[in-house]
Design a protein around this motif. Structure first.
Motif, mmCIF file in Angstrom:
data_model
loop_
_atom_site.group_PDB
_atom_site.id
_atom_site.type_symbol
_atom_site.label_atom_id
_atom_site.label_comp_id
_atom_site.label_asym_id
_atom_site.label_seq_id
_atom_site.Cartn_x
_atom_site.Cartn_y
_atom_site.Cartn_z
ATOM 1 N N GLU A 190 0.829 -1.215 0.000
ATOM 2 C CA GLU A 190 0.000 0.000 0.000
ATOM 3 C C GLU A 190 0.860 1.260 0.000
ATOM 4 N N ARG A 191 1.914 1.275 0.809
ATOM 5 C CA ARG A 191 2.779 2.460 0.885
ATOM 6 C C ARG A 191 3.431 2.749 -0.456
ATOM 7 N N SER A 241 2.379 1.635 -3.439
ATOM 8 C CA SER A 241 1.327 1.925 -4.421
ATOM 9 C C SER A 241 0.782 3.342 -4.249
ATOM 10 N N ASP A 242 0.735 3.819 -3.018
ATOM 11 C CA ASP A 242 0.235 5.169 -2.757
ATOM 12 C C ASP A 242 1.154 6.248 -3.321
ATOM 13 N N PHE A 243 2.416 5.929 -3.515
ATOM 14 C CA PHE A 243 3.362 6.882 -4.114
ATOM 15 C C PHE A 243 3.547 6.487 -5.577
ATOM 16 N N ARG A 244 2.439 6.464 -6.295
ATOM 17 C CA ARG A 244 2.415 5.994 -7.677
ATOM 18 C C ARG A 244 3.461 6.688 -8.535
ATOM 19 N N ASP A 266 -7.957 -4.169 -8.227
ATOM 20 C CA ASP A 266 -7.659 -3.848 -6.825
ATOM 21 C C ASP A 266 -8.246 -4.852 -5.842
#
Length: 195
Positions: A94-95, A97-100, A173
């Protein structure tokens, strides 16, 4: 060269956004200035050339991805079992992926590293150090599994994140959670269950 650390960081963050959106060919000093909303010529005052900018973008990505000290502390809290490793891997996916834009910029840098020896050296050293840190941290924490477990999870989850960010239709997702859980289960079988 200018030395304002906050301005340099803002320019590097802008460069990450440009790389993710436009690729290496679109990464120009002018594009960075526009993205950072600074006067023309600002980026060229901070970076000696394009290679310098690319190299510093690589450093900046890793600066921004440093896990919060709380995350590292959480690794040492609670049980030392597969379920705990699974929770940590979900957090990691998640971390990242959140900083795409950062992850995509890193992929652009990795491709460019095939043509630029200095960038290849930097990324090889940094990624190797990151992997060694993760292996050491895993082993010191008393988590189940060994060096190979960490490497297998690194390889599997990095590709899963790349798929998620570039071709999200391959694994929607709603499948990501189960795929992370299964990756951990296969890399780290439950006690008494051989792989």
């Amino acid at each position: 060269m200018r030395q304002n650390p906050a301005r340099r960081a803002a320019l590097l963050d802008a460069a990450i956004e440009v790389l993710a959106r436009e690729g290496v060919r679109g990464l120009t000093f002018r594009a960075v200035d526009v993205e950072a909303e600074v006067p023309n010529g600002t980026a060229s005052n901070y970076f000696s050339n394009r290679d310098d900018l690319l190299t510093q973008v690589g450093h900046r990505f890793y600066e921004r991805m440093e896990p919060d000290p709380g995350i590292l502390a959480a690794m040492l809290e609670g049980s030392r079992d597969r379920e705990h490793v699974t929770r940590l891997m979900h957090e990691l996916v998640e971390r990242l992926s959140d900083f795409r834009s950062g992850y995509l910029a890193l992929m652009e840098l990795r491709l460019e590293a095939t043509r630029r020896p200095e960038l290849r050296r930097l990324l090889t050293e940094r990624i190797r150090a990151d992997l060694d840190f993760n292996i050491g941290n895993h082993l010191r924490s008393g988590m189940p599994g060994d060096r190979t477990t960490v490497i297998l999870l690194y390889l599997a989850l990095n590709w899963l994140i790349l798929e998620r960010l570039t071709l999200p239709g391959v694994f929607p997702d709603e499948q990501i959670h189960d795929l992370v859980t299964e990756a951990v289960a296969h890399a780290l079988p439950a006690p008494g269950n051989p792989a």
